[in-house]
Design a protein around this motif. Sequence first.
Motif, PDB file in Angstrom:
ATOM      1  N   PHE A 278       0.883  -1.353  -0.105  1.00  0.00           N
ATOM      2  CA  PHE A 278      -0.094  -0.030   0.049  1.00  0.00           C
ATOM      3  C   PHE A 278       0.771   1.531  -0.048  1.00  0.00           C
TER       4      PHE A 278
ATOM      5  N   MET B 101     -15.261  -0.839  -3.445  1.00  0.00           N
ATOM      6  CA  MET B 101     -13.881  -0.758  -3.435  1.00  0.00           C
ATOM      7  C   MET B 101     -13.423  -0.165  -1.951  1.00  0.00           C
TER       8      MET B 101
ATOM      9  N   VAL C  54     -13.032  -3.327   0.276  1.00  0.00           N
ATOM     10  CA  VAL C  54     -11.775  -3.983  -0.098  1.00  0.00           C
ATOM     11  C   VAL C  54     -10.531  -3.211   0.561  1.00  0.00           C
ATOM     12  N   GLY C  55     -10.667  -1.814   0.234  1.00  0.00           N
ATOM     13  CA  GLY C  55      -9.383  -0.943   0.673  1.00  0.00           C
ATOM     14  C   GLY C  55      -9.457  -0.934   2.176  1.00  0.00           C
TER      15      GLY C  55
ATOM     16  N   ALA D 178      -7.716  -3.933   3.569  1.00  0.00           N
ATOM     17  CA  ALA D 178      -6.332  -3.817   3.496  1.00  0.00           C
ATOM     18  C   ALA D 178      -5.791  -2.958   4.600  1.00  0.00           C
TER      19      ALA D 178
ATOM     20  N   CYS E  48      -2.029  -5.203  -3.622  1.00  0.00           N
ATOM     21  CA  CYS E  48      -2.102  -4.963  -2.103  1.00  0.00           C
ATOM     22  C   CYS E  48      -3.741  -5.623  -1.727  1.00  0.00           C
ATOM     23  N   TYR E  49      -4.928  -5.182  -2.423  1.00  0.00           N
ATOM     24  CA  TYR E  49      -6.095  -5.455  -1.959  1.00  0.00           C
ATOM     25  C   TYR E  49      -6.377  -6.854  -1.881  1.00  0.00           C
TER      26      TYR E  49
END
Length: 245
Positions: A89, A177, A180-181, A184, A230-231
Amino acid sequence: MTVSSPAYAALGVFVVYVAIVGVVWRINKVDYNNLAGDRATAVRSIVVPIGLGALFLALAVTVLGWWHPVLFDDGRTGPAWALAVPVLFLLAALLGLTQIDWRAENRSVLPVVAVGVLLVGFAEEVLTRGVLVVGGREQGWSALAVFLFSTILFAMLHGLNAFFGLPWQGTLVQIAMAFVGGTAFYVTRLSTGTLLVGIVVHALWDFVTIGAVATGRGVKPAVMACAALCYLLGLVAIVVILVSG
């Protein structure tokens, strides 16, 4: 301060924060599609509303007496390789700095954006990966319930954008999104044992995305590839952490 229902207290903090940002955005007539067109717009759209929200969060966490558990865990959680999530990230954010046009005519907006995203990184991480996580943990919820509580609300936080110019279709994509973010970022907290890393990475990532739009640049494939990896790794990591925990 002793709280009888920590999860409800945390949810109350979330609702008030969203209300503060929403009301100030309405008063300031914010257009989500133009958050940083110039310095005055960036101040009106980002610095003022998120700054007021951040001030409220600081007061709320102080009253609740949650600063230490909000910012720090007792130790790291998960496999050592999960540290690759915050590393990737951070790499994506640093690569993204190259996609900003530092010579653009309106480059003077970038310092204001920098202040704004620092406030966003602090506010959104303290609220979702901080207050909501602590509230769920103090309530005695399972690790899965705490993850879903904080990450779903982080995703839904972005639904506010639909009321300020972002089409509903785009809002739904952004919510997905954000989940998902947010996963992370959640793994970032667990794998490092602190919220501080997430605050910094969150601020950098927002600076890259907003700064690129403000200076008329698109997202570079290398940046998106790094973020996508990363995700994906974040999704794998949270499954491993929750199953093994």
